[in-house]
Design an enzyme around this catalytic site. Sequence first.
Site, PDB file in Angstrom:
ATOM      1  CG  PHE A  26     -68.914 -38.930  49.438  1.00 59.67           C
ATOM      2  CD1 PHE A  26     -68.605 -37.876  50.650  1.00 59.67           C
ATOM      3  CD2 PHE A  26     -69.740 -39.974  49.865  1.00 59.67           C
ATOM      4  CE1 PHE A  26     -68.814 -38.166  52.012  1.00 59.67           C
ATOM      5  CE2 PHE A  26     -70.054 -40.193  51.271  1.00 59.67           C
ATOM      6  CZ  PHE A  26     -69.582 -39.137  52.126  1.00 59.67           C
ATOM      7  CB  THR A  45     -64.234 -33.619  41.773  1.00 60.30           C
ATOM      8  OG1 THR A  45     -63.510 -32.402  41.186  1.00 60.30           O
ATOM      9  CG2 THR A  45     -65.547 -33.332  42.096  1.00 60.30           C
ATOM     10  CE  LYS A 100     -52.229 -31.991  43.458  1.00 59.34           C
ATOM     11  NZ  LYS A 100     -53.044 -33.065  44.625  1.00 59.34           N
ATOM     12  CD  GLU A 111     -53.345 -24.278  54.554  1.00 57.10           C
ATOM     13  OE1 GLU A 111     -52.519 -24.861  53.875  1.00 57.10           O
ATOM     14  OE2 GLU A 111     -53.423 -23.431  55.144  1.00 57.10           O
ATOM     15  CB  VAL A 132     -49.994 -26.753  49.585  1.00 54.80           C
ATOM     16  CG1 VAL A 132     -48.364 -26.831  49.437  1.00 54.80           C
ATOM     17  CG2 VAL A 132     -50.310 -25.635  48.375  1.00 54.80           C
ATOM     18  N   GLY A 154     -50.765 -48.373  47.347  1.00 56.31           N
ATOM     19  CA  GLY A 154     -51.694 -47.358  47.369  1.00 56.31           C
ATOM     20  C   GLY A 154     -51.110 -45.864  47.413  1.00 56.31           C
ATOM     21  CD  GLU A 201     -53.366 -42.502  41.742  1.00 56.36           C
ATOM     22  OE1 GLU A 201     -54.453 -43.314  41.238  1.00 56.36           O
ATOM     23  OE2 GLU A 201     -53.792 -41.945  42.867  1.00 56.36           O
ATOM     24  CG  ASP A 206     -48.530 -33.960  43.756  1.00 55.49           C
ATOM     25  OD1 ASP A 206     -49.844 -33.817  43.696  1.00 55.49           O
ATOM     26  OD2 ASP A 206     -48.131 -34.074  44.696  1.00 55.49           O
ATOM     27  CE  LYS A 211     -49.160 -31.754  46.734  1.00 58.54           C
ATOM     28  NZ  LYS A 211     -48.376 -32.932  47.005  1.00 58.54           N
TER      29      LYS A 211
END
Lengths: 350, 350
Positions: free
Chosen positions: B10, B98, B127, B151, B154, B208, B211, B222, B226
């Site tokens: 959440f 999560t 991912k 969906e 990516v 933001g 990281e 990352d 993808k």
Amino acid sequence: MELRIALIGFGNVGQGFVKILARKSPLLAERYGVDLRVVAVSDRSKGSVYDPGGLDPSALLSLIEEEGSVSGYPGGVKGMGSLATIRETDSDVVVEVTPTDLETGEPGLSHIRAALEAGKHVITSNKGPIALAYGELSSLARESGVELRFEGTVLSGTPAISLATEALAGAEVLGVEGVLNGTTNFILTRMEEGVDYEDALREAQRLGYAEADPTADVDGWDAAAKLVILANVVMGADLSLGDVEREGIGGVTREAVARASAYGRRVRLLASAWRSGGAVAARVAPAEIPLSHPLASVSGVTNALTLRTDHLGDVTIVGPGAGGVETGQALLSDLLAVARSLRARSGPPL
Amino acid sequence: MELRIALIGFGNVGQGFVKILARKSPLLAERYGVDLRVVAVSDRSKGSVYDPGGLDPSALLSLIEEEGSVSGYPGGVKGMGSLATIRETDSDVVVEVTPTDLETGEPGLSHIRAALEAGKHVITSNKGPIALAYGELSSLARESGVELRFEGTVLSGTPAISLATEALAGAEVLGVEGVLNGTTNFILTRMEEGVDYEDALREAQRLGYAEADPTADVDGWDAAAKLVILANVVMGADLSLGDVEREGIGGVTREAVARASAYGRRVRLLASAWRSGGAVAARVAPAEIPLSHPLASVSGVTNALTLRTDHLGDVTIVGPGAGGVETGQALLSDLLAVARSLRARSGPPL
């Protein structure tokens, strides 16, 4: 699963579709578990043939190439008219790809009505019937419990309808903006390169991009029809062609194109629909688009469409907007969508 | 039709999804005939609550905003862990959002396995599990007769997976090329504006976008994850993260960016996969893209993906690639796709 197809119209798009089947049927069967079988072809000038056992795609293409007609197909029933082919053949899906008429929608409109009334799924790339009678036809499909799909009416095989209604399901389309006509795009691109409007138009005609009577393209009717389809289907509008404020590219000069260029902009025939009060307003007109916008990356016969959405802001898709095989791809993706939902329907109940 | 949702995680994305439901549930019910009911929320740090009668989206959001936890929710069962929430609640769909771990895939991988084994549909934007174990998880979903959709892994809500596999069904994806990471895009855009790499990175962290440990973004992990998902799902490859040739943007200088600019090009972290012999090769590396290419129109956190296809040549989609509500839209479109196929399944048999 077998889908038995009656193909109404066997021009550039119909042939493009059959070319795909000729090349890919085994792959499609393997990957999607579906046997796409053309059982009938009927074309006003190229003859008709029906064989409930299925027609051979390669044989159909050879006949067209060599004789300009399918009447010499070995075996099968010859000479059935389009309405008889729709009503009397053992087929599940009618693929309607006759030429577009934006005034009457005919003969496509009568074909689609007849198919839906006969309880057959309809897949079409014919803009006329969908621009003129989407409300009536979609109600008819619902009542008959069949699907009506028309991806190919907007950007040929580049997804526009399924992008907005399925891939983006749940998002609200607040507006659309697009470069939806390849012919005007080609002419404006040539004008950027220094060619006059009249010369660019003649070149487009020579290359087969523009018709002898180029009105539908250069006066914006083609873009307006696509815009009406988008507005009505993805924005829930209820527009007619006459509701679109429309200005063609006939008044665009080489100088205006060069001036825009000097300011980092490109002139394109822009089709836009937006919410205005409780209704949807729509306009087709030449506009200067900044080079930094994805819509400006579009040259020649490539088209582009921006969907303005609530959850994502702008989403833009860029791809070919015309062509026989390209539009055949739209018919194919629609057929596979019908197959998906039929397969789900025949699965175990929940 | 009711879809009962167990929401695992959440954070930003889970909250973005619940924000959409809080605002739009009545509209979604009216338009799609589906009641999307969150019955359970479980988050490692924000607590958990389960009420078989359904949880109120607005109340969940207020609690998070005011107390940082859902433990104060009136009524319901508190304190169930994620696996218990997946296995023991009366839910049809597990939405797994999560945080991503590209090394182990955990905890998402265990969550998704447990949900599929329990016969629940899974929708995720995580991912890690899909990049690491797509083959295993999709087999498990097939065996259990449920759907696994992702969906959001990516381009957040901008359609990539459903675009390639559904909207373009029947076309072969021969290769993909994309600007798939918003953080590097933002940094490179700032460098075009004359900012040094280190300063642009610090700015991205302050805003933001990046990281505290920016490795996943700036070293290309990352984008590589993808790319692996795309290659495996839409090109039928069988790649691992380690198969991707990978170069980050750490070596890109302001001077190189300026030099590209002078030649009408933009430096972007480009992710590409292409067929090479019988296999698929993949690479993430900085590349100079001509301004005339739609991929070059992408700045800041907007992403873009070009699919190279057999029937259409290049089709490019441009849209946001991150964000809570944006990724929530991906979860929503996946949920509505599951609802579509369930509804077809419960229709009259053919």
